[in-house]
Design a protein around this motif. Structure first.
Motif, PDB file in Angstrom:
ATOM      1  N   VAL A   1       0.835  -1.214   0.000  1.00  0.00           N
ATOM      2  CA  VAL A   1       0.000   0.000   0.000  1.00  0.00           C
ATOM      3  C   VAL A   1       0.864   1.256   0.000  1.00  0.00           C
ATOM      4  N   TRP A   2       2.142   1.122   0.418  1.00  0.00           N
ATOM      5  CA  TRP A   2       3.022   2.292   0.480  1.00  0.00           C
ATOM      6  C   TRP A   2       3.803   2.502  -0.808  1.00  0.00           C
ATOM      7  N   GLU A   3       3.512   1.683  -1.823  1.00  0.00           N
ATOM      8  CA  GLU A   3       4.134   1.915  -3.123  1.00  0.00           C
ATOM      9  C   GLU A   3       3.580   3.162  -3.792  1.00  0.00           C
ATOM     10  N   LYS A   4       2.393   3.585  -3.377  1.00  0.00           N
ATOM     11  CA  LYS A   4       1.819   4.832  -3.881  1.00  0.00           C
ATOM     12  C   LYS A   4       2.624   5.992  -3.294  1.00  0.00           C
ATOM     13  N   ALA A   5       3.336   6.690  -4.136  1.00  0.00           N
ATOM     14  CA  ALA A   5       4.373   7.613  -3.677  1.00  0.00           C
ATOM     15  C   ALA A   5       3.861   8.738  -2.792  1.00  0.00           C
ATOM     16  N   ASP A   6       2.667   9.270  -3.093  1.00  0.00           N
ATOM     17  CA  ASP A   6       2.209  10.443  -2.358  1.00  0.00           C
ATOM     18  C   ASP A   6       1.235  10.085  -1.228  1.00  0.00           C
ATOM     19  N   ARG A   7       1.168   8.822  -0.861  1.00  0.00           N
ATOM     20  CA  ARG A   7       0.206   8.410   0.173  1.00  0.00           C
ATOM     21  C   ARG A   7       0.585   8.987   1.530  1.00  0.00           C
ATOM     22  N   LEU A   8       1.855   8.911   1.883  1.00  0.00           N
ATOM     23  CA  LEU A   8       2.325   9.450   3.157  1.00  0.00           C
ATOM     24  C   LEU A   8       2.703  10.910   2.963  1.00  0.00           C
ATOM     25  N   LYS A   9       2.088  11.779   3.754  1.00  0.00           N
ATOM     26  CA  LYS A   9       2.320  13.219   3.612  1.00  0.00           C
ATOM     27  C   LYS A   9       3.545  13.662   4.418  1.00  0.00           C
ATOM     28  N   ALA A  10       4.026  14.859   4.099  1.00  0.00           N
ATOM     29  CA  ALA A  10       5.188  15.409   4.799  1.00  0.00           C
ATOM     30  C   ALA A  10       4.921  15.475   6.301  1.00  0.00           C
ATOM     31  N   GLY A  11       5.886  15.048   7.068  1.00  0.00           N
ATOM     32  CA  GLY A  11       5.757  15.082   8.525  1.00  0.00           C
ATOM     33  C   GLY A  11       5.141  13.833   9.117  1.00  0.00           C
ATOM     34  N   GLN A  12       4.618  12.943   8.289  1.00  0.00           N
ATOM     35  CA  GLN A  12       4.010  11.715   8.786  1.00  0.00           C
ATOM     36  C   GLN A  12       5.019  10.570   8.745  1.00  0.00           C
ATOM     37  N   LYS A  13       4.901   9.676   9.716  1.00  0.00           N
ATOM     38  CA  LYS A  13       5.751   8.503   9.790  1.00  0.00           C
ATOM     39  C   LYS A  13       4.885   7.250   9.890  1.00  0.00           C
ATOM     40  N   ILE A  14       5.460   6.121   9.508  1.00  0.00           N
ATOM     41  CA  ILE A  14       4.754   4.858   9.669  1.00  0.00           C
ATOM     42  C   ILE A  14       5.441   4.035  10.754  1.00  0.00           C
ATOM     43  N   VAL A  15       4.630   3.252  11.460  1.00  0.00           N
ATOM     44  CA  VAL A  15       5.106   2.443  12.582  1.00  0.00           C
ATOM     45  C   VAL A  15       4.661   1.006  12.341  1.00  0.00           C
ATOM     46  N   PRO A  16       5.268   0.336  11.363  1.00  0.00           N
ATOM     47  CA  PRO A  16       4.838  -1.027  11.027  1.00  0.00           C
ATOM     48  C   PRO A  16       5.226  -2.025  12.119  1.00  0.00           C
ATOM     49  N   GLY A  17       4.438  -3.095  12.225  1.00  0.00           N
ATOM     50  CA  GLY A  17       4.781  -4.179  13.130  1.00  0.00           C
ATOM     51  C   GLY A  17       5.741  -5.135  12.448  1.00  0.00           C
ATOM     52  N   PHE A  18       6.951  -5.268  12.994  1.00  0.00           N
ATOM     53  CA  PHE A  18       7.938  -6.165  12.402  1.00  0.00           C
ATOM     54  C   PHE A  18       8.085  -7.457  13.187  1.00  0.00           C
ATOM     55  N   VAL A  19       7.406  -7.549  14.325  1.00  0.00           N
ATOM     56  CA  VAL A  19       7.252  -8.826  15.021  1.00  0.00           C
ATOM     57  C   VAL A  19       5.769  -8.990  15.319  1.00  0.00           C
ATOM     58  N   SER A  20       5.312 -10.229  15.323  1.00  0.00           N
ATOM     59  CA  SER A  20       3.884 -10.498  15.435  1.00  0.00           C
ATOM     60  C   SER A  20       3.496 -10.939  16.837  1.00  0.00           C
ATOM     61  N   HIS A  21       2.296 -10.548  17.228  1.00  0.00           N
ATOM     62  CA  HIS A  21       1.719 -10.983  18.497  1.00  0.00           C
ATOM     63  C   HIS A  21       1.040 -12.343  18.358  1.00  0.00           C
ATOM     64  N   SER A  22       0.901 -12.847  17.141  1.00  0.00           N
ATOM     65  CA  SER A  22       0.052 -14.001  16.881  1.00  0.00           C
ATOM     66  C   SER A  22       0.808 -15.314  16.717  1.00  0.00           C
ATOM     67  N   THR A  23       2.117 -15.296  16.977  1.00  0.00           N
ATOM     68  CA  THR A  23       2.894 -16.528  16.890  1.00  0.00           C
ATOM     69  C   THR A  23       3.912 -16.572  18.019  1.00  0.00           C
ATOM     70  N   ASN A  24       4.178 -17.772  18.535  1.00  0.00           N
ATOM     71  CA  ASN A  24       5.183 -17.939  19.583  1.00  0.00           C
ATOM     72  C   ASN A  24       6.596 -17.955  19.037  1.00  0.00           C
ATOM     73  N   ALA A  25       6.753 -18.101  17.725  1.00  0.00           N
ATOM     74  CA  ALA A  25       8.089 -18.076  17.135  1.00  0.00           C
ATOM     75  C   ALA A  25       8.681 -16.681  17.271  1.00  0.00           C
ATOM     76  N   VAL A  26       9.902 -16.586  17.737  1.00  0.00           N
ATOM     77  CA  VAL A  26      10.595 -15.302  17.857  1.00  0.00           C
ATOM     78  C   VAL A  26      11.289 -15.012  16.532  1.00  0.00           C
ATOM     79  N   GLU A  27      10.925 -13.910  15.923  1.00  0.00           N
ATOM     80  CA  GLU A  27      11.457 -13.555  14.611  1.00  0.00           C
ATOM     81  C   GLU A  27      12.984 -13.379  14.658  1.00  0.00           C
ATOM     82  N   HIS A  28      13.640 -13.829  13.618  1.00  0.00           N
ATOM     83  CA  HIS A  28      15.089 -13.663  13.544  1.00  0.00           C
ATOM     84  C   HIS A  28      15.403 -12.194  13.291  1.00  0.00           C
ATOM     85  N   PRO A  29      16.418 -11.643  13.951  1.00  0.00           N
ATOM     86  CA  PRO A  29      16.760 -10.223  13.732  1.00  0.00           C
ATOM     87  C   PRO A  29      17.010  -9.870  12.272  1.00  0.00           C
ATOM     88  N   GLN A  30      17.589 -10.794  11.500  1.00  0.00           N
ATOM     89  CA  GLN A  30      17.840 -10.489  10.090  1.00  0.00           C
ATOM     90  C   GLN A  30      16.533 -10.372   9.317  1.00  0.00           C
TER      91      GLN A  30
END
Length: 402
Positions: A318-347
């Motif tokens: 959804v962020w491939e649309k270049a002008d979707r995020l406006k100046a001054g805005q940031k995104i805070v994506p989830g890079f680890v999940s609450h829905s699995t017991n597996a601990v994500e590898h840092p890489q």
């Protein structure tokens, strides 16, 4: 301008056993308020210190000041609002367990009961199997209804929470803290026996919650609006509505959020877009693409969303649309999940971070979790995921900033 990918999380962290027992005693009326507050203070100090030790940049109080449903750390994220909004009347009904079917008609959207959700209809056996792990453990929780005009009565509680967090930030030399708070649209999900007017109800809830948001941001903290009304609610409408009707319904929640944020610096506002943290199939979740532009209308400086769960991990597109995020805005994506017991590898976490950084710029990405970790994962696993998040952010920072 930072030269690293900052790290944070969505809010709920594993509660200490002392805090769970204190909540249980408070529900039973067997603990003095001074003792209860002292346990909260000690617990907040501990959880802030632990986040500092792990290396989290934007920390919080673990939502420890939000009253839970007793000794089980689950199903409580919005219960705290029952004690902070006036005009509510408690019932003996548990809406999580109530099976009444509330049907919508085209153009007239109503939220059905939790057991009547469409995902539960499709996977009824899994949802009702206590050993499936879909819903976890929770106490029966009575829900209130709107029985009078909504006001804000949580001043003492929010002031206590703000004081404890700001004192801990200073003690441990942490630059930025945040505090979660329910969105107006989510708070307005309770049964209405007073207004019988959706717009009037949303306006009064927004005005009431403005006081909580202002108390948090006046202290220099980020207020995170927890907003399952923007995404999770789609599954709570049965039968499935048209996208046009849902977006019209959604727009009222967007406007209510902006009303509640009137006069508040957007840089101190984070919006958490939530599809629900239970470990269900989530096959009836609404696609992010269908709601993202409306969510971005909310006057927030940063936007938190799932980016690693099996149901939403592909939606970086959804962020491939270049002008979707406006100046001054940031995104805070989830890079680890609450829905699995597996601990994500840092890489893996670093790879995910770099994918988003290439789309919106590394300076506009803050690494986070999909949703709250408290109550959904064992505390050892929850903390290990945050440690992996910090490690992954460090790897990505080295690649992105040199």
């Amino acid at each position: 301008m930072t030269n690293k990918i900052l790290t944070t999380h969505v809010g709920s962290l594993p509660r200490t056993q002392a805090l769970l027992e204190a909540n249980k005693r408070r529900t039973a009326g067997t603990i003095a308020e001074d003792e209860f507050n002292q346990i909260i203070a000690e617990s907040v100090d501990q959880v802030v210190k632990k986040q500092k030790e792990i290396g989290i940049d934007q920390v919080n109080d673990g939502e420890y000041g939000h009253v839970t449903s007793g000794a089980v750390d689950y199903g409580a994220w919005w219960n705290y609002s029952f004690y902070r909004l006036g005009g509510l009347e408690m019932t003996d009904e548990d809406r999580w367990a109530k099976s009444e079917a509330i049907r919508s008609t085209p153009g007239n959207i109503k939220l059905t009961s939790f057991p009547d959700r469409r995902d539960r209809q499709k996977f009824r056996a899994a949802y009702e199997d206590p050993d499936s792990g879909v819903l976890g453990r929770r106490n029966k929780v009575a829900n209130p209804v709107f029985a009078d005009r909504v006001t804000y009565i949580g001043q003492d509680q929010v002031n206590r929470d703000v004081k404890l967090l700001t004192e801990a930030l200073e003690k441990y030399d942490i630059k930025q803290g945040f505090m979660a708070a329910i969105s107006p649209g989510a708070a307005a999900r309770l049964e209405d026996r007073y207004y019988h007017d959706e717009d009037a109800l949303l306006n009064d809830v927004a005005d009431a919650l403005h006081e909580e948001y202002k108390a948090i941001t006046d202290a220099g903290l980020i207020v995170q609006l927890d907003a399952p009304d923007l995404a999770e609610a789609w599954d709570q409408i049965n039968p499935e509505p048209s996208l046009k009707d849902f977006q019209a319904w959604l727009q009222k929640r967007v406007e209510a959020a902006n009303r509640a944020l009137e006069g508040i610096d957007p840089s101190l506002v984070r919006l958490h877009i939530c599809w629900g943290s239970w470990h269900g199939p989530h096959t009836t979740d609404i696609p992010f693409e269908d709601i993202v532009d409306q969510c971005l209308q909310i006057k927030a400086g940063s936007f938190s969303f799932e980016a690693s769960s099996p149901r939403h991990g592909h939606e970086w597109r959804v962020w491939e649309k270049a002008d979707r995020l406006k100046a001054g805005q940031k995104i805070v994506p989830g890079f680890v999940s609450h829905s699995t017991n597996a601990v994500e590898h840092p890489q893996l976490i670093a790879d995910r971070i770099e994918r988003f950084a290439k789309l919106v710029g590394p300076e506009n990405v803050i690494a986070s979790t999909d949703c709250g970790l408290g109550g959904r994962l064992h505390e050892q696993i929850a903390w290990a995921k945050l440690e992996a998040l910090v490690e992954g952010a460090a790897i990505a920072s080295k690649h992105l900033f040199g």
